[in-house]
Design a protein around this motif. Structure first.
Motif, PDB file in Angstrom:
ATOM      1  N   TYR A   1       0.816  -1.221   0.000  1.00 38.43           N
ATOM      2  CA  TYR A   1       0.000   0.000   0.000  1.00 38.43           C
ATOM      3  C   TYR A   1       0.852   1.275   0.000  1.00 38.43           C
ATOM      4  N   THR A   2       2.057   1.184   0.544  1.00 36.16           N
ATOM      5  CA  THR A   2       2.899   2.398   0.539  1.00 36.16           C
ATOM      6  C   THR A   2       3.773   2.462  -0.717  1.00 36.16           C
ATOM      7  N   LYS A   3       4.536   1.419  -1.000  1.00 38.68           N
ATOM      8  CA  LYS A   3       5.496   1.481  -2.111  1.00 38.68           C
ATOM      9  C   LYS A   3       4.814   1.348  -3.467  1.00 38.68           C
ATOM     10  N   VAL A   4       3.773   0.502  -3.554  1.00 41.17           N
ATOM     11  CA  VAL A   4       3.130   0.289  -4.864  1.00 41.17           C
ATOM     12  C   VAL A   4       1.979   1.274  -5.085  1.00 41.17           C
ATOM     13  N   LEU A   5       1.143   1.492  -4.078  1.00 35.51           N
ATOM     14  CA  LEU A   5      -0.017   2.374  -4.253  1.00 35.51           C
ATOM     15  C   LEU A   5       0.220   3.783  -3.715  1.00 35.51           C
ATOM     16  N   GLY A   6       1.393   4.038  -3.139  1.00 29.35           N
ATOM     17  CA  GLY A   6       1.741   5.414  -2.792  1.00 29.35           C
ATOM     18  C   GLY A   6       1.072   5.967  -1.547  1.00 29.35           C
ATOM     19  N   MET A   7       0.491   5.101  -0.707  1.00 34.30           N
ATOM     20  CA  MET A   7      -0.119   5.581   0.532  1.00 34.30           C
ATOM     21  C   MET A   7       0.965   5.852   1.571  1.00 34.30           C
ATOM     22  N   THR A   8       0.566   6.495   2.646  1.00 30.06           N
ATOM     23  CA  THR A   8       1.460   6.808   3.761  1.00 30.06           C
ATOM     24  C   THR A   8       1.046   5.972   4.972  1.00 30.06           C
ATOM     25  N   LEU A   9       2.044   5.403   5.663  1.00 28.53           N
ATOM     26  CA  LEU A   9       1.760   4.730   6.931  1.00 28.53           C
ATOM     27  C   LEU A   9       1.569   5.825   7.975  1.00 28.53           C
ATOM     28  N   LEU A  10       0.358   5.987   8.458  1.00 28.43           N
ATOM     29  CA  LEU A  10       0.005   7.103   9.342  1.00 28.43           C
ATOM     30  C   LEU A  10       0.292   6.775  10.797  1.00 28.43           C
ATOM     31  N   ARG A  11      -0.037   5.549  11.232  1.00 28.89           N
ATOM     32  CA  ARG A  11       0.297   5.127  12.590  1.00 28.89           C
ATOM     33  C   ARG A  11       0.171   3.609  12.683  1.00 28.89           C
ATOM     34  N   LYS A  12       0.873   3.062  13.661  1.00 28.09           N
ATOM     35  CA  LYS A  12       0.889   1.600  13.833  1.00 28.09           C
ATOM     36  C   LYS A  12       0.826   1.315  15.333  1.00 28.09           C
ATOM     37  N   HIS A  13       0.082   0.269  15.689  1.00 30.59           N
ATOM     38  CA  HIS A  13      -0.129   0.004  17.120  1.00 30.59           C
ATOM     39  C   HIS A  13      -0.115  -1.494  17.370  1.00 30.59           C
ATOM     40  N   ASP A  14       0.760  -1.946  18.291  1.00 32.47           N
ATOM     41  CA  ASP A  14       0.778  -3.363  18.703  1.00 32.47           C
ATOM     42  C   ASP A  14      -0.040  -3.514  19.975  1.00 32.47           C
ATOM     43  N   ASN A  15      -0.885  -4.539  20.004  1.00 36.60           N
ATOM     44  CA  ASN A  15      -1.635  -4.834  21.227  1.00 36.60           C
ATOM     45  C   ASN A  15      -1.128  -6.160  21.765  1.00 36.60           C
ATOM     46  N   GLU A  16      -0.221  -6.069  22.757  1.00 39.74           N
ATOM     47  CA  GLU A  16       0.403  -7.284  23.309  1.00 39.74           C
ATOM     48  C   GLU A  16      -0.634  -8.186  23.968  1.00 39.74           C
ATOM     49  N   GLU A  17      -1.561  -7.545  24.667  1.00 44.98           N
ATOM     50  CA  GLU A  17      -2.521  -8.357  25.443  1.00 44.98           C
ATOM     51  C   GLU A  17      -3.364  -9.243  24.538  1.00 44.98           C
ATOM     52  N   TYR A  18      -3.884  -8.627  23.465  1.00 39.88           N
ATOM     53  CA  TYR A  18      -4.772  -9.393  22.576  1.00 39.88           C
ATOM     54  C   TYR A  18      -4.053  -9.858  21.314  1.00 39.88           C
ATOM     55  N   GLN A  19      -2.739  -9.621  21.247  1.00 33.65           N
ATOM     56  CA  GLN A  19      -1.880 -10.180  20.191  1.00 33.65           C
ATOM     57  C   GLN A  19      -2.340  -9.809  18.777  1.00 33.65           C
ATOM     58  N   TYR A  20      -2.433  -8.511  18.545  1.00 31.12           N
ATOM     59  CA  TYR A  20      -2.711  -8.050  17.187  1.00 31.12           C
ATOM     60  C   TYR A  20      -2.011  -6.710  16.958  1.00 31.12           C
ATOM     61  N   THR A  21      -1.850  -6.395  15.689  1.00 35.40           N
ATOM     62  CA  THR A  21      -1.242  -5.115  15.286  1.00 35.40           C
ATOM     63  C   THR A  21      -2.193  -4.387  14.355  1.00 35.40           C
ATOM     64  N   LEU A  22      -2.326  -3.093  14.544  1.00 35.86           N
ATOM     65  CA  LEU A  22      -3.119  -2.240  13.644  1.00 35.86           C
ATOM     66  C   LEU A  22      -2.180  -1.300  12.920  1.00 35.86           C
ATOM     67  N   ALA A  23      -2.444  -1.067  11.635  1.00 36.08           N
ATOM     68  CA  ALA A  23      -1.704  -0.056  10.873  1.00 36.08           C
ATOM     69  C   ALA A  23      -2.724   0.769  10.096  1.00 36.08           C
ATOM     70  N   PHE A  24      -2.635   2.085  10.289  1.00 37.93           N
ATOM     71  CA  PHE A  24      -3.535   2.998   9.595  1.00 37.93           C
ATOM     72  C   PHE A  24      -2.767   3.620   8.434  1.00 37.93           C
ATOM     73  N   ILE A  25      -3.321   3.485   7.237  1.00 37.40           N
ATOM     74  CA  ILE A  25      -2.641   3.965   6.026  1.00 37.40           C
ATOM     75  C   ILE A  25      -3.616   4.742   5.154  1.00 37.40           C
ATOM     76  N   GLY A  26      -3.091   5.673   4.405  1.00 45.58           N
ATOM     77  CA  GLY A  26      -3.972   6.462   3.542  1.00 45.58           C
ATOM     78  C   GLY A  26      -3.217   7.509   2.757  1.00 45.58           C
TER      79      GLY A  26
END
Ligand SMILES: C[C@@H](O)C(=O)SC[C@H](NC(=O)CC[C@H](N)C(=O)O)C(=O)NCC(=O)O
Ligand code: NI
Length: 133
Positions: A20-45
């Motif tokens: 999404y960033t290198k091919v479609l030119g979006m920007t990684l806006l923020r990223k968040h790891d949730n250790e407790e529930y074992q998932y990662t979120l990345a907001f791009i646009g």
């Protein structure tokens, strides 16, 4: 009210962010790891979340693929030239599933590609007039 984001579950966060960033030119806006529930979120646009809707990529640790089912349609991105965008995506190993050409019954040039997880993305060529058909 306003539209904030669309969430897509991905099987490999780095692979998805790269596409999404290198091919479609979006920007990684923020990223968040949730250790407790074992998932990662990345907001791009293409603009800050305060200015427009974005994608929320969700990676559940250890889950490498999903059944996208038959309900998911597509997300749409406006491009200056659909054929050139397809070529760029193909050159970066992306999958073009519908070559650029006029939409059925209309004149707007569209194309469809798939992201690394198989989610369809419609490329809609920018038009001088406001409408997409
Ligand atoms: C930050 C905000 O935009 C969210 O969407 S957090 C919502 C939350 N997401 C998760 O827990 C991610 C991991 C989860 N296992 C999942 O795959 O969704 C949540 O409540 N998700 C549940 C849902 O149905 O979206
Ligand atoms: Ni969300």
């Amino acid at each position: 009210m306003r539209l904030l984001h669309t969430m897509l579950r991905v099987g490999d966060m780095d692979r998805a962010i790269e596409f999404y960033t290198k091919v479609l030119g979006m920007t990684l806006l923020r990223k968040h790891d949730n250790e407790e529930y074992q998932y990662t979120l990345a907001f791009i646009g293409y603009q800050p979340e305060s200015e427009g809707a974005v994608l929320e990529l969700t990676y559940n640790w250890g889950t490498s693929e999903y059944d996208l089912g038959s309900a998911y349609g597509h997300i749409a991105i406006e491009v200056d030239n659909a054929a050139e965008a397809c070529e760029r995506i193909r050159n970066h190993g992306g999958n073009v599933v519908r070559e650029a050409g006029p939409v059925k019954g209309g004149t707007t040039v569209i194309a469809f590609v798939e992201d690394p997880d198989g989610y369809k993305i419609e490329l809609i060529e920018k038009r001088a007039d406001a409408h997409n058909f």
